[in-house]
Write an enzyme that holds these catalytic residues in place. Sequence first.
Site, PDB file in Angstrom:
ATOM      1  N   LYS A 178       0.791  -1.150  -0.066  1.00 21.14           N
ATOM      2  CA  LYS A 178      -0.104  -0.076   0.114  1.00 21.14           C
ATOM      3  C   LYS A 178       0.933   1.228   0.038  1.00 21.14           C
ATOM      4  O   LYS A 178       0.464   2.211  -0.922  1.00 21.14           O
ATOM      5  CB  LYS A 178      -0.792   0.099   1.292  1.00 21.14           C
ATOM      6  CG  LYS A 178      -2.093  -0.981   1.010  1.00 21.14           C
ATOM      7  CD  LYS A 178      -2.757  -1.367   2.413  1.00 21.14           C
ATOM      8  CE  LYS A 178      -3.745  -2.439   2.329  1.00 21.14           C
ATOM      9  NZ  LYS A 178      -4.252  -2.822   3.662  1.00 21.14           N
TER      10      LYS A 178
ATOM     11  N   GLN B  11      -4.279  -1.243   9.778  1.00 15.42           N
ATOM     12  CA  GLN B  11      -4.429  -2.418   9.162  1.00 15.42           C
ATOM     13  C   GLN B  11      -5.094  -3.574  10.212  1.00 15.42           C
ATOM     14  O   GLN B  11      -4.811  -3.486  11.409  1.00 15.42           O
ATOM     15  CB  GLN B  11      -3.171  -2.791   8.866  1.00 15.42           C
ATOM     16  CG  GLN B  11      -2.829  -4.510   8.026  1.00 15.42           C
ATOM     17  CD  GLN B  11      -3.632  -4.418   6.938  1.00 15.42           C
ATOM     18  OE1 GLN B  11      -3.488  -3.393   6.321  1.00 15.42           O
ATOM     19  NE2 GLN B  11      -4.009  -5.628   6.460  1.00 15.42           N
TER      20      GLN B  11
ATOM     21  N   ASP C 298     -10.758   3.041   4.442  1.00 10.10           N
ATOM     22  CA  ASP C 298     -11.138   1.770   4.452  1.00 10.10           C
ATOM     23  C   ASP C 298     -12.751   1.623   4.436  1.00 10.10           C
ATOM     24  O   ASP C 298     -13.382   0.379   4.132  1.00 10.10           O
ATOM     25  CB  ASP C 298     -10.879   1.110   5.554  1.00 10.10           C
ATOM     26  CG  ASP C 298      -9.518   0.342   5.617  1.00 10.10           C
ATOM     27  OD1 ASP C 298      -9.234  -0.233   4.462  1.00 10.10           O
ATOM     28  OD2 ASP C 298      -8.548  -0.111   6.517  1.00 10.10           O
TER      29      ASP C 298
HETATM   30  N1  GUN Z   1      -6.974  -6.390   6.430  1.00  4.86           N
HETATM   31  C1  GUN Z   1      -7.570  -7.351   5.251  1.00  4.86           C
HETATM   32  N2  GUN Z   1      -7.910  -6.291   4.499  1.00  4.86           N
HETATM   33  C2  GUN Z   1      -8.173  -5.219   4.808  1.00  4.86           C
HETATM   34  C3  GUN Z   1      -8.439  -4.142   4.442  1.00  4.86           C
HETATM   35  O1  GUN Z   1      -9.127  -3.809   3.538  1.00  4.86           O
HETATM   36  N3  GUN Z   1      -8.275  -3.010   5.171  1.00  4.86           N
HETATM   37  C4  GUN Z   1      -7.549  -3.163   6.337  1.00  4.86           C
HETATM   38  N4  GUN Z   1      -7.321  -1.970   7.039  1.00  4.86           N
HETATM   39  N5  GUN Z   1      -7.285  -4.061   6.862  1.00  4.86           N
HETATM   40  C5  GUN Z   1      -7.252  -5.328   6.179  1.00  4.86           C
END
Ligand code: GUN
Length: 292
Positions: free
Chosen positions: A51, A95, A118
């Site tokens: 990311k 995350q 998110d």
């Molecule tokens: N863990 C797995 N997928 C995601 C996501 O799309 N965003 C976040 N913050 N954590 C994740």
Amino acid sequence: MTLIDGKAIAQRINEQTRAAVAELTARGVKPGLAVVVVGDDPASHAYVRSKEKTSTELGMHSVKHALPHDTTQAQLLEVVRTLNNNPAIHGILVQSPPPKHIDERAIVEALDPRKDVDGFHPINVAKLALGDADAFVPCTPLGCQRLLIESGIETAGANVVVLGRSMIVGKPMALLLMNKGRGGDATVTVAHSRTRNLAEVCSRADILIAAIGQPEFVKANFVREGAVVIDVGINRVADPSSAKGSRLVGDVAFAEVAPKCSAITPVPGGVGPMTIAMLMHNTVLAAQRISR
Ligand code: GUN
């Protein structure tokens, strides 16, 4: 059988995002993304790295906070508050999953909903359920919907089965598909581990979205001849024959399912790159909205 190339589609979308970032930057608003990861789960760190890398490549201001496993709830809340108040940051991502001692719900609720790229904050969940155009939509389901649209797969009137009911994928996926408009208007069934006759329910789908988080769970008998299969799973399994000793597989037993499909996504190279592309897209949206 068409293999849906998520990597190529994500690259095209990222080029559009790059142009939007350049335009915003020229106006004095360089989109800023902060990613926060707590603890040392290798998979979480790998996701966060990609990311951060993509956001930097697209010209964004990118900040990573890697916090130790023993970070307290209060310390994490303080990081979120500081980012909420930082005008150079337009999108914040914490995350998931955090370590067990963290109350994730409270962390998500502390996010400024305008920076919640998110789409996990209750305000954004409600907006998605209401069908509001300005909701931030979780990146993985948004990426799945975009894959269907870009691949010319009609969802209107289609029987879609979403296998999985998580807040990150299954629930928002179902809402997106049942909302009105492009990539929506579907007849949606949400199936999960407690669904009776699971294989039979899944085999009624024109489009099956597998997000149950179990390696190669979806076998050939789950899939109707000619169905479209979107595989959301990213599972690392042991593989003594590979150099690494492990490999990635989806939630779909690809070798036996693919021959029955009209189209299917591979793992890796299907949904994964789309999730990141949608995060970048959401960050640009946040910067545009905040700077308006
Ligand atoms: N863990 C797995 N997928 C995601 C996501 O799309 N965003 C976040 N913050 N954590 C994740």
